[in-house]
Design an enzyme around this catalytic site. Structure first.
Site, PDB file in Angstrom:
ATOM      1  N   PRO A 118    -125.260  21.158 -42.086  1.00 36.27           N
ATOM      2  CA  PRO A 118    -125.183  21.722 -43.436  1.00 36.27           C
ATOM      3  C   PRO A 118    -125.264  23.238 -43.423  1.00 36.27           C
ATOM      4  O   PRO A 118    -126.143  23.821 -42.780  1.00 36.27           O
ATOM      5  CB  PRO A 118    -126.401  21.100 -44.130  1.00 36.27           C
ATOM      6  CG  PRO A 118    -126.546  19.780 -43.469  1.00 36.27           C
ATOM      7  CD  PRO A 118    -126.179  20.010 -42.026  1.00 36.27           C
ATOM      8  N   CYS A 119    -124.332  23.862 -44.122  1.00 40.01           N
ATOM      9  CA  CYS A 119    -124.142  25.299 -43.968  1.00 40.01           C
ATOM     10  C   CYS A 119    -124.758  26.143 -45.078  1.00 40.01           C
ATOM     11  O   CYS A 119    -124.719  27.365 -45.022  1.00 40.01           O
ATOM     12  CB  CYS A 119    -122.642  25.609 -43.899  1.00 40.01           C
ATOM     13  SG  CYS A 119    -121.729  25.122 -45.391  1.00 40.01           S
ATOM     14  N   GLN A 120    -125.359  25.532 -46.108  1.00 40.65           N
ATOM     15  CA  GLN A 120    -125.845  26.324 -47.224  1.00 40.65           C
ATOM     16  C   GLN A 120    -126.886  27.356 -46.798  1.00 40.65           C
ATOM     17  O   GLN A 120    -127.013  28.418 -47.394  1.00 40.65           O
ATOM     18  CB  GLN A 120    -126.426  25.414 -48.318  1.00 40.65           C
ATOM     19  CG  GLN A 120    -125.391  24.592 -49.043  1.00 40.65           C
ATOM     20  CD  GLN A 120    -125.178  23.234 -48.378  1.00 40.65           C
ATOM     21  OE1 GLN A 120    -125.446  23.070 -47.195  1.00 40.65           O
ATOM     22  NE2 GLN A 120    -124.705  22.261 -49.137  1.00 40.65           N
ATOM     23  N   ALA A 121    -127.646  27.050 -45.748  1.00 39.82           N
ATOM     24  CA  ALA A 121    -128.677  27.974 -45.291  1.00 39.82           C
ATOM     25  C   ALA A 121    -128.089  29.282 -44.768  1.00 39.82           C
ATOM     26  O   ALA A 121    -128.771  30.301 -44.715  1.00 39.82           O
ATOM     27  CB  ALA A 121    -129.512  27.316 -44.187  1.00 39.82           C
ATOM     28  N   PHE A 122    -126.798  29.253 -44.374  1.00 41.50           N
ATOM     29  CA  PHE A 122    -126.173  30.427 -43.784  1.00 41.50           C
ATOM     30  C   PHE A 122    -125.070  31.022 -44.663  1.00 41.50           C
ATOM     31  O   PHE A 122    -124.451  32.008 -44.307  1.00 41.50           O
ATOM     32  CB  PHE A 122    -125.562  30.067 -42.421  1.00 41.50           C
ATOM     33  CG  PHE A 122    -126.516  29.351 -41.518  1.00 41.50           C
ATOM     34  CD1 PHE A 122    -127.693  29.951 -41.130  1.00 41.50           C
ATOM     35  CD2 PHE A 122    -126.238  28.078 -41.068  1.00 41.50           C
ATOM     36  CE1 PHE A 122    -128.588  29.291 -40.292  1.00 41.50           C
ATOM     37  CE2 PHE A 122    -127.118  27.411 -40.229  1.00 41.50           C
ATOM     38  CZ  PHE A 122    -128.291  28.025 -39.846  1.00 41.50           C
TER      39      PHE A 122
END
Length: 387
Positions: A118-122
């Site tokens: 999951p890419c939301q953190a970046f």
């Protein structure tokens, strides 16, 4: 037969034998079914694209039950897409051994591992907490599976913001860890999807690991606007949306039901120019002669929305968003509303995934002939992009 004729005949026989062997080897290379394990599979963008390019996805897993049901729902709809094991699981609580046992596979059968934690953190659209966000820590869970299986290759997909967060230190650490003590040669490239014939502006980074030491070059862009003149024109929103009926519960196309809007919202949408953002919903009106804006996922609590249709005062339906992600109409998403838009928005466009998979078959797995963009439009049955 004199000696000279005998020598000549032996040479011809030897040559024919080598030619036959070479042809057989090429057939074996070009038709060999490579086994993939898919992590963080979501709505199936990578799975579908790699399957179209000749990989067999022996096992897929995701924590989201709706995504796993989507993969099960589409199993067997095309001869090349036969995903028999779709496992609902929290990757922090399982091992590679568990996945392989459930899929009835051995670790040495896995040629490649696919996945995009999951890419939301970046993401630049999020708060960019990086490893302070629990989702950011899933990067190391991906690495754990790679270390346990040691496949011939792997694909790690994420947002380009991964390269710049924490002043680039996190990215360098990830690259170092992914080499697994020098076991893998790493190639990392950023791709703008629109430059490869996807009717959507969407940038992603792909980190490729190869155990055989192969350096994977970046794919050459095929689409754009302006120079160089050899590029084909961008694929557009108008092309992506063509041939679709108006949405509604009686539509023959799945997942093609939109939101209901108040007259106040309809009036605002009517007055927007192409490309203009609505100040209230903060989404954009699509320009019909350009690729779409990036599909927005929303938060963990939902809220994902399509953009505003270029010709009608409404938001696009999940199917229309899926079109701009190059999902074929035969691919049906399980769930309703926010469940579907999250699957669509988180996905790698299947058409791009197929092109990347074909690229890796050439540069890592030794395939001789590379199929084209047009070939995969036909294989995936993306009739709306055929010319």
């Amino acid at each position: 037969m004199n000696l000279k004729a005998a020598v000549l005949e032996n040479k011809l026989t030897s040559l024919k034998t080598r030619e036959i062997t070479e042809i057989q080897n090429n057939i074996n290379i070009d038709t060999k079914e490579l086994m993939a394990l898919s992590l963080f599979s979501g709505g199936g963008g990578l799975d579908l694209g790699f399957s179209a390019a000749g990989f067999k996805v022996g096992c897929s897993t995701d924590i989201d039950s709706f995504s796993c049901q989507t993969l099960i729902l589409n199993n067997g709809r095309k001869i090349y897409y036969k995903n028999t094991h779709s496992i609902i699981a929290d990757i922090t609580e399982i091992s590679a051994k568990y996945l392989l046992k459930k899929a009835e596979l051995n670790h040495d059968e896995i040629d490649i591992v696919l996945g995009g934690p999951p890419c939301q953190a970046f993401s630049v659209f999020g708060r960019r907490k990086g490893l302070d966000d629990p989702r950011g820590n899933l990067v190391w869970e991906y690495l754990k599976i790679i270390q346990e299986i040691r496949p011939k290759a792997f694909v790690f997909e994420n947002v380009p913001g991964l390269k710049s967060i924490h002043n680039g230190k996190l990215f360098e650490e990830i690259l170092t860890e992914l080499t697994i003590g020098g076991t893998y040669t790493i190639s990392a490239h950023s791709y703008q999807m629109a430059e490869y014939g996807i009717p959507q502006f969407r940038e992603r980074i792909f980190i490729i690991g190869a155990k055989n030491g192969s350096i994977v070059p970046k794919m050459i862009p095929t689409h754009g606007c302006g120079a160089p003149l050899t590029l084909k024109k961008y694929r557009t929103v108008k092309e992506a949306l063509q041939y679709l009926p108006e949405p509604g519960k009686f539509s023959s196309v799945s997942n093609h039901i939109g939101r209901k809007h108040s007259q106040r919202i309809i009036s605002r949408y009517e007055n927007l120019k192409f490309g203009e953002r609505d100040t209230k919903t903060r989404i954009n009106k699509l320009h019909p002669e350009r690729p779409s804006f990036t599909i927005i996922v929303g938060s963990d609590k939902g809220g994902g929305k399509g953009h505003i249709h270029p010709f009608f005062p409404r938001e696009v339906t999940p199917r229309e968003s899926a079109r701009m992600q190059t999902f074929p109409d035969w691919w049906e998403f399980y769930g309703t509303g926010r469940h579907i838009i999250r699957q669509v928005g988180n996905a790698v466009p299947p058409l791009f995934a197929a092109l990347l998979a074909e690229h890796l078959r050439v540069h890592i797995f030794g395939k001789k002939k590379q199929r084209s963009y047009e070939d995969f439009i036909e294989i995936l049955r993306l009739n709306y992009l055929q010319k």
